[in-house]
Scaffold this active site. Structure first.
Site, PDB file in Angstrom:
ATOM      1  N   ARG A  12       0.841  -1.215   0.000  1.00 25.88           N
ATOM      2  CA  ARG A  12       0.000   0.000   0.000  1.00 25.88           C
ATOM      3  C   ARG A  12       0.865   1.249   0.000  1.00 25.88           C
ATOM      4  O   ARG A  12       0.475   2.277   0.555  1.00 25.88           O
ATOM      5  CB  ARG A  12      -0.921   0.002   1.198  1.00 25.88           C
ATOM      6  CG  ARG A  12      -0.193  -0.179   2.517  1.00 25.88           C
ATOM      7  CD  ARG A  12      -1.077   0.216   3.631  1.00 25.88           C
ATOM      8  NE  ARG A  12      -0.456  -0.096   4.906  1.00 25.88           N
ATOM      9  CZ  ARG A  12      -0.960   0.286   6.049  1.00 25.88           C
ATOM     10  NH1 ARG A  12      -2.065   0.990   6.071  1.00 25.88           N
ATOM     11  NH2 ARG A  12      -0.362  -0.027   7.168  1.00 25.88           N
ATOM     12  N   ASP A  47      11.144  -7.013   8.128  1.00 26.49           N
ATOM     13  CA  ASP A  47      10.755  -6.056   7.083  1.00 26.49           C
ATOM     14  C   ASP A  47      10.560  -4.666   7.665  1.00 26.49           C
ATOM     15  O   ASP A  47      10.386  -3.706   6.916  1.00 26.49           O
ATOM     16  CB  ASP A  47       9.467  -6.518   6.380  1.00 26.49           C
ATOM     17  CG  ASP A  47       8.366  -6.888   7.359  1.00 26.49           C
ATOM     18  OD1 ASP A  47       8.590  -7.788   8.179  1.00 26.49           O
ATOM     19  OD2 ASP A  47       7.302  -6.256   7.323  1.00 26.49           O
TER      20      ASP A  47
HETATM   21  P1  AMP Z   1       3.158  -3.329   8.151  1.00 27.77           P
HETATM   22  O1  AMP Z   1       2.547  -4.138   9.247  1.00 27.77           O
HETATM   23  O2  AMP Z   1       2.528  -1.985   7.943  1.00 27.77           O
HETATM   24  O3  AMP Z   1       4.644  -3.251   8.246  1.00 27.77           O
HETATM   25  O4  AMP Z   1       2.801  -4.120   6.797  1.00 27.77           O
HETATM   26  C1  AMP Z   1       3.203  -5.432   6.533  1.00 27.77           C
HETATM   27  C2  AMP Z   1       2.915  -5.765   5.089  1.00 27.77           C
HETATM   28  O5  AMP Z   1       1.506  -5.736   4.838  1.00 27.77           O
HETATM   29  C3  AMP Z   1       3.526  -4.829   4.074  1.00 27.77           C
HETATM   30  O6  AMP Z   1       3.893  -5.596   2.962  1.00 27.77           O
HETATM   31  C4  AMP Z   1       2.393  -3.890   3.751  1.00 27.77           C
HETATM   32  O7  AMP Z   1       2.547  -3.301   2.500  1.00 27.77           O
HETATM   33  C5  AMP Z   1       1.212  -4.832   3.790  1.00 27.77           C
HETATM   34  N1  AMP Z   1      -0.064  -4.140   4.081  1.00 27.77           N
HETATM   35  C6  AMP Z   1      -0.450  -3.607   5.260  1.00 27.77           C
HETATM   36  N2  AMP Z   1      -1.690  -3.073   5.152  1.00 27.77           N
HETATM   37  C7  AMP Z   1      -2.097  -3.264   3.882  1.00 27.77           C
HETATM   38  C8  AMP Z   1      -3.288  -2.937   3.146  1.00 27.77           C
HETATM   39  N3  AMP Z   1      -4.307  -2.297   3.713  1.00 27.77           N
HETATM   40  N4  AMP Z   1      -3.342  -3.300   1.838  1.00 27.77           N
HETATM   41  C9  AMP Z   1      -2.321  -3.952   1.265  1.00 27.77           C
HETATM   42  N5  AMP Z   1      -1.190  -4.282   1.889  1.00 27.77           N
HETATM   43  C10 AMP Z   1      -1.067  -3.953   3.183  1.00 27.77           C
HETATM   44 MG    MG Z   2       6.223  -2.845   7.415  1.00 28.82          MG
END
Ligand code: AMP
Ligand code: MG
Length: 493
Positions: free
Chosen positions: A99, A258
């Site tokens: 996103r 990540d």
């Molecule tokens: P985060 O927990 O924000 O570090 O995200 C972990 C993974 O999930 C990353 O690859 C983000 O891009 C993906 N991600 C989180 N929220 C969304 C969403 N609403 N739509 C698509 N991908 C998401």
């Molecule tokens: Mg992340």
């Protein structure tokens, strides 16, 4: 004919050079942000704009809203979604910007290079069923906490703007959508290396490692073993970063590989929060059921994550994999000492210790034990030491703390330096204000429920100077009223 003064400076000051977009293919997918219905700028960081060489006036209005919501590309942008993988709560997964869109790298007047990234800008090939969007509350939260970390002097990505989209996002309830513009030294993560390693792409790994050396550790390119040097440099930056987090009571909440940047910046503010009462086992995130990312466990996890990074570099470190492993293990094992040394040095400053004595470590540990036993507020305990004159430390309650105070005062008295010098040191290391959970929630509630951003703006202004809070803002320094409910944070994506 006089030359046109605006011709040399692209409008609004965009000055992109997109080196990541010149890296080999598997590292990204080129695509544009998905336009939104009704872009509106709700928070905008003018000082950061100036530091980036951008024209705040040109970007503050509708033109900025169009750019920061992803409806219009700034001049020179080459939008892309980055590929990466990562260990999430210990389990390996293929991820990528699901996103987010990297617009490009802004070269600043000072000659620095910063990624400009939109977060919440629509689906990408890495969305894995997600909607690619973000809710306003979590984006304001990232803005607030990342800017607070920057003001505390802790390496962090920064936040340039939040644009409301005028579109709803479906979560447990329907929420207003928003896009955050994030500014980072780069968005290369341990997971970026893991992604290439999992594909067995050794050429790609070398290219990425060379790129990180050039971009983040230029002096190491000439090292005898540049890839081992790169690894050790990241270990060192992360050890310092983790010490800094602990010094201010910060809990990241989701330290997956990540979410750890090669640059050494704090990145990906999700369920993060600051500790109020001192308890090293504090966990806020609702999904961290086993306390993997608890306050005191963060250094261990950082080292675990770095070991995952080392594994990806083995083929580059030495042609003989046995020797590579030995070198890498040695470098990983350096982490605890580097962390402890950074941690002690910061704690000594927090206590105003200028000279060194053998018993200093015990003095520091005993304070923390006394604080834990008396449920003392972490931030106000240290700022009380820095602000009040000895003997008037009214905030330090309980017999254990009172007894400790006597030892500390005697210790300070043995320093040849005057108390003023110790106090100046403490004032520079003990923030009076942090983004406390109740303040953050209050600001987010006003913004998301009533459309009132003034509470957030006032909080941002106070958090911008955490070491010098004026008396009229003293309420921001107070711990929260006692609550029967433990504070919980949510990934809330
Ligand atoms: P985060 O927990 O924000 O570090 O995200 C972990 C993974 O999930 C990353 O690859 C983000 O891009 C993906 N991600 C989180 N929220 C969304 C969403 N609403 N739509 C698509 N991908 C998401
Ligand atoms: Mg992340």
């Amino acid at each position: 004919m006089p030359s046109d003064p605006t011709a040399a400076t692209p409008r609004a000051g965009w000055n992109f050079d997109n080196s990541f977009a010149r890296l080999p293919d598997p590292l990204y997918v080129r695509l544009r942000p998905v336009p939104v219905r009704a872009p509106r700028l709700v928070v905008f960081n003018r000082p950061l704009c100036a530091a980036l060489g951008l024209d705040a006036e040109a970007l503050a209005g509708d033109a900025g809203a169009m750019i920061f919501a992803g409806n219009q590309l700034p001049q020179g942008a080459e939008p892309l979604a980055q590929a990466y993988a990562g260990h999430q709560f210990g389990h390996f997964t293929m991820l990528g910007d699901g996103r987010a869109i990297l617009l490009g790298e802004q070269l600043t007047p000072a000659g620095e290079r910063f990624d400009i990234q939109l977060k919440g800008s629509g689906p990408t090939p890495f969305s894995r069923g997600g909607d690619g969007r973000a809710a306003l509350g979590p984006m304001l939260r990232e803005y607030l906490v990342s800017e607070a970390m920057f003001a505390l002097g802790i390496p962090s990505t920064r936040s340039l703007a939040v644009a409301a989209t005028g579109e709803p996002v479906d979560r447990e309830t329907v929420l207003p959508g928003a896009v955050l513009t994030r500014v980072a030294a780069s968005h290369i993560r341990i997971g970026t290396f893991e992604y290439l390693a999992s594909r067995g792409d050794q050429d790609g790994l070398r290219t990425l490692a060379d790129y990180c050396l050039r971009r983040h550790y230029p002096s190491l390119s000439a090292a005898a073993n540049p890839y081992l040097a790169l690894f050790s440099a990241v270990v060192e930056r992360q050890a310092t970063l983790l010490a800094r987090w602990l010094h201010v009571g910060f809990i990241h909440g989701v330290m997956n590989t990540d979410n750890m940047a090669i640059s050494g910046e704090t990145i990906d503010y999700g369920p993060c929060a600051f500790m109020d009462a001192y308890d090293p086992a504090t966990v806020f995130s609702s999904i961290d059921l086993e306390g993997r990312y608890a306050y005191e466990n963060q250094p261990n996890i950082a080292q675990w994550n770095l070991a995952r990074f080392a594994e990806t570099l083995l083929p580059l470190i030495h042609a003989d994999q046995k020797q590579a492993l030995q070198l890498a293990e040695e470098a990983v094992r350096a982490f605890p000492d580097l962390f402890r040394s950074a941690w002690f040095s910061g704690m000594r400053a927090k206590l105003g210790l200028i000279t060194e004595e053998d018993a200093d470590q015990a003095l520091i540990k005993d304070l923390l034990t006394a604080m834990q036993e008396s449920h003392a507020d972490y931030t106000t305990t240290f700022s009380a030491l820095a602000l009040e004159t000895p003997g008037q430390l009214s905030l330090l309650k309980g017999p254990a703390l009172a007894q400790w105070l006597g030892r500390w005062q005697a210790r300070l008295a043995r320093q040849p330096e005057p108390f003023d010098a110790a106090q100046a040191l403490m004032r520079a290391h003990n923030p009076q204000v942090i983004p406390r959970n109740h303040l953050v929630e209050e600001a987010l509630a006003a913004a998301t429920q009533r459309g009132d951003f003034s509470v957030l703006e006032r909080l941002l202004a106070v958090l911008a100077k955490p070491y010098e809070v004026s008396p009229e803002h003293s309420a921001y320094c107070l711990p929260p009223a006692p609550s029967s409910q433990p504070y919980r944070t949510f990934c809330g994506t």
